[in-house]
Design an enzyme around this catalytic site. Structure first.
Site, PDB file in Angstrom:
ATOM      1  N   HIS A  40      -6.932 -28.322 -13.075  1.00 10.76           N
ATOM      2  CA  HIS A  40      -6.622 -27.409 -12.180  1.00 10.76           C
ATOM      3  C   HIS A  40      -7.071 -25.828 -12.415  1.00 10.76           C
ATOM      4  CE1 HIS A  40      -3.410 -29.920  -9.780  1.00 10.76           C
ATOM      5  NE2 HIS A  40      -3.588 -30.511 -11.030  1.00 10.76           N
ATOM      6  N   HIS A  49      -8.259 -34.471 -14.003  1.00  7.79           N
ATOM      7  CA  HIS A  49      -8.735 -33.273 -13.376  1.00  7.79           C
ATOM      8  C   HIS A  49      -7.990 -31.930 -14.082  1.00  7.79           C
ATOM      9  CE1 HIS A  49      -5.252 -35.253 -11.420  1.00  7.79           C
ATOM     10  NE2 HIS A  49      -4.702 -34.131 -11.024  1.00  7.79           N
ATOM     11  N   ASN A  99      -2.357 -31.824 -15.941  1.00 11.67           N
ATOM     12  CA  ASN A  99      -0.924 -32.759 -15.834  1.00 11.67           C
ATOM     13  C   ASN A  99      -1.291 -33.955 -16.736  1.00 11.67           C
ATOM     14  OD1 ASN A  99       0.643 -30.704 -14.643  1.00 11.67           O
ATOM     15  ND2 ASN A  99      -0.341 -31.256 -12.553  1.00 11.67           N
ATOM     16  N   GLN A 115       1.514 -35.895 -13.482  1.00  9.82           N
ATOM     17  CA  GLN A 115       0.289 -36.187 -13.131  1.00  9.82           C
ATOM     18  C   GLN A 115       0.243 -37.066 -11.841  1.00  9.82           C
ATOM     19  OE1 GLN A 115      -2.418 -37.943 -15.796  1.00  9.82           O
ATOM     20  NE2 GLN A 115      -4.050 -38.482 -14.320  1.00  9.82           N
ATOM     21  N   ASP A 164      -8.485 -27.794  -3.891  1.00  9.98           N
ATOM     22  CA  ASP A 164      -7.542 -28.443  -3.651  1.00  9.98           C
ATOM     23  C   ASP A 164      -6.882 -28.420  -2.289  1.00  9.98           C
ATOM     24  OD1 ASP A 164      -5.073 -29.637  -5.825  1.00  9.98           O
ATOM     25  OD2 ASP A 164      -4.346 -29.366  -3.787  1.00  9.98           O
ATOM     26  N   ILE A 165      -6.490 -29.668  -1.780  1.00  6.40           N
ATOM     27  CA  ILE A 165      -6.293 -29.916  -0.186  1.00  6.40           C
ATOM     28  C   ILE A 165      -5.087 -29.009  -0.156  1.00  6.40           C
ATOM     29  CG2 ILE A 165      -5.023 -31.959  -0.443  1.00  6.40           C
ATOM     30  CD1 ILE A 165      -6.791 -33.103   1.674  1.00  6.40           C
TER      31      ILE A 165
END
Ligand code: AMP
Length: 125
Positions: free
Chosen positions: A112, A110, A97, A104, A39-40
């Site tokens: 996590h 996606h 989410n 979301q 994750d960024i």
């Protein structure tokens, strides 16, 4: 802003562009069903996202419309990533989410993966 989970799939969403190689990602895993990358904006010492290669807006979309092979392949990929990251012994947390109440933000399913520290509270907001 959270997405409307009933929206049609947007081929220009950021994760679709990552899947097409148009935007770089810090990849940790890839197979026929899934791509995983860091994750960024990590929220834990380990924060990795796993996305299906298919065009699914959300968890709701995926579980309603994906085939059994795709669901099985994607689910196994999430497990493969957690083991590859060495999280199976210490443990980890998964989160998806979904839609407005789930907050979301990216309209491509996606999962996590959070790890690398002890989590105590189920939900903090
Ligand atoms: P969600 O709120 O569940 O939709 O989470 C979206 C996640 O995608 C957030 O944790 C973002 O930090 C992450 N994210 C957004 N853009 C990128 C990107 N280009 N590369 C990696 N992670 C991203």
């Amino acid at each position: 802003m959270p997405i409307d989970p009933r929206q049609p799939y947007d081929d220009d969403n950021i994760f679709a562009r990552i899947l097409r190689g148009e935007i770089p990602c810090n990849r940790v895993y890839e197979d026929d069903w899934a791509l995983a990358f860091h994750d960024i904006r990590p929220q834990a010492p380990v924060h990795v996202l796993v996305i299906p290669k298919g065009r699914y807006v959300s968890w709701d979309d995926f579980t309603a419309t994906a085939g059994d092979a795709e669901i099985g392949g994607f689910t196994r990929a999430v497990g493969n990533v957690t083991r590859q990251l060495g999280l199976d012994a210490p443990g980890y947390r998964l989160m998806v989410n979904m839609g407005g109440h789930g907050h979301q933000e990216v309209p491509h399913l996606h999962v996590h993966i959070f790890g690398g520290r002890q989590f105590l509270h189920m939900i903090v907001d």
